[in-house]
Design a protein around this motif. Structure first.
Motif, PDB file in Angstrom:
ATOM      1  N   LYS A   1       0.819  -1.213   0.000  1.00  0.00           N
ATOM      2  CA  LYS A   1       0.000   0.000   0.000  1.00  0.00           C
ATOM      3  C   LYS A   1       0.859   1.271   0.000  1.00  0.00           C
ATOM      4  O   LYS A   1       0.629   2.187   0.758  1.00  0.00           O
ATOM      5  CB  LYS A   1      -0.968   0.007   1.179  1.00  0.00           C
ATOM      6  CG  LYS A   1      -1.985  -1.110   1.164  1.00  0.00           C
ATOM      7  CD  LYS A   1      -2.984  -0.988   2.280  1.00  0.00           C
ATOM      8  CE  LYS A   1      -2.322  -1.225   3.612  1.00  0.00           C
ATOM      9  NZ  LYS A   1      -3.232  -1.265   4.735  1.00  0.00           N
ATOM     10  N   ARG A   2       1.862   1.306  -0.846  1.00  0.00           N
ATOM     11  CA  ARG A   2       2.783   2.435  -0.998  1.00  0.00           C
ATOM     12  C   ARG A   2       3.651   2.699   0.229  1.00  0.00           C
ATOM     13  O   ARG A   2       4.253   3.758   0.359  1.00  0.00           O
ATOM     14  CB  ARG A   2       2.040   3.694  -1.407  1.00  0.00           C
ATOM     15  CG  ARG A   2       1.490   3.575  -2.817  1.00  0.00           C
ATOM     16  CD  ARG A   2       0.844   4.839  -3.207  1.00  0.00           C
ATOM     17  NE  ARG A   2      -0.579   4.669  -2.941  1.00  0.00           N
ATOM     18  CZ  ARG A   2      -1.480   5.582  -3.159  1.00  0.00           C
ATOM     19  NH1 ARG A   2      -1.140   6.752  -3.624  1.00  0.00           N
ATOM     20  NH2 ARG A   2      -2.744   5.348  -2.902  1.00  0.00           N
ATOM     21  N   HIS A   3       3.707   1.758   1.161  1.00  0.00           N
ATOM     22  CA  HIS A   3       4.583   1.874   2.334  1.00  0.00           C
ATOM     23  C   HIS A   3       5.754   0.921   2.152  1.00  0.00           C
ATOM     24  O   HIS A   3       5.564  -0.249   1.820  1.00  0.00           O
ATOM     25  CB  HIS A   3       3.839   1.506   3.623  1.00  0.00           C
ATOM     26  CG  HIS A   3       2.746   2.447   3.959  1.00  0.00           C
ATOM     27  ND1 HIS A   3       2.966   3.662   4.561  1.00  0.00           N
ATOM     28  CD2 HIS A   3       1.413   2.369   3.763  1.00  0.00           C
ATOM     29  CE1 HIS A   3       1.821   4.286   4.733  1.00  0.00           C
ATOM     30  NE2 HIS A   3       0.855   3.519   4.248  1.00  0.00           N
ATOM     31  N   LYS A   4       6.955   1.430   2.366  1.00  0.00           N
ATOM     32  CA  LYS A   4       8.141   0.591   2.263  1.00  0.00           C
ATOM     33  C   LYS A   4       8.243  -0.295   3.491  1.00  0.00           C
ATOM     34  O   LYS A   4       8.084   0.167   4.616  1.00  0.00           O
ATOM     35  CB  LYS A   4       9.396   1.445   2.139  1.00  0.00           C
ATOM     36  CG  LYS A   4       9.477   2.182   0.828  1.00  0.00           C
ATOM     37  CD  LYS A   4      10.743   2.995   0.743  1.00  0.00           C
ATOM     38  CE  LYS A   4      10.777   3.770  -0.559  1.00  0.00           C
ATOM     39  NZ  LYS A   4      11.973   4.615  -0.631  1.00  0.00           N
ATOM     40  N   VAL A   5       8.530  -1.570   3.262  1.00  0.00           N
ATOM     41  CA  VAL A   5       8.734  -2.540   4.331  1.00  0.00           C
ATOM     42  C   VAL A   5      10.191  -2.964   4.252  1.00  0.00           C
ATOM     43  O   VAL A   5      10.612  -3.587   3.279  1.00  0.00           O
ATOM     44  CB  VAL A   5       7.802  -3.762   4.178  1.00  0.00           C
ATOM     45  CG1 VAL A   5       8.055  -4.759   5.295  1.00  0.00           C
ATOM     46  CG2 VAL A   5       6.342  -3.326   4.149  1.00  0.00           C
ATOM     47  N   ALA A   6      10.967  -2.592   5.255  1.00  0.00           N
ATOM     48  CA  ALA A   6      12.417  -2.835   5.244  1.00  0.00           C
ATOM     49  C   ALA A   6      12.757  -4.185   5.868  1.00  0.00           C
ATOM     50  O   ALA A   6      13.497  -4.274   6.838  1.00  0.00           O
ATOM     51  CB  ALA A   6      13.130  -1.713   5.979  1.00  0.00           C
TER      52      ALA A   6
END
Length: 73
Positions: free
Chosen positions: A35-40
């Motif tokens: 959802k357009r959030h970066k997951v590191a």
């Protein structure tokens, strides 16, 4: 060490609207976007993809999730 959660495990976690319930979709160990959030995520810092009862997905650290009893039919 991170908790071992398996695909399909019923889980509960804290959300701004109160406790959220769902199940584990998978554990990821490489960076991704939800959802357009970066997951590191990484092998040393895995994240768990969960899906709510309404079908929404999110990534959480394993220690933010608690196992719960599956919903009975």
């Amino acid at each position: 060490m991170a908790r071992t959660l398996k695909t399909g495990d019923a889980v509960i976690w804290k959300s701004p609207g109160g406790d959220a319930k769902g199940h584990v979709v998978k554990t990821i160990t490489s960076p991704t976007t939800i959802k357009r959030h970066k997951v590191a995520a990484s092998p040393d810092n895995p994240e768990v993809i969960v899906e709510t009862e309404s079908g929404k997905r999110a990534a959480h650290k394993p220690n933010a999730l608690r196992r719960s009893s599956p919903k009975k039919p």
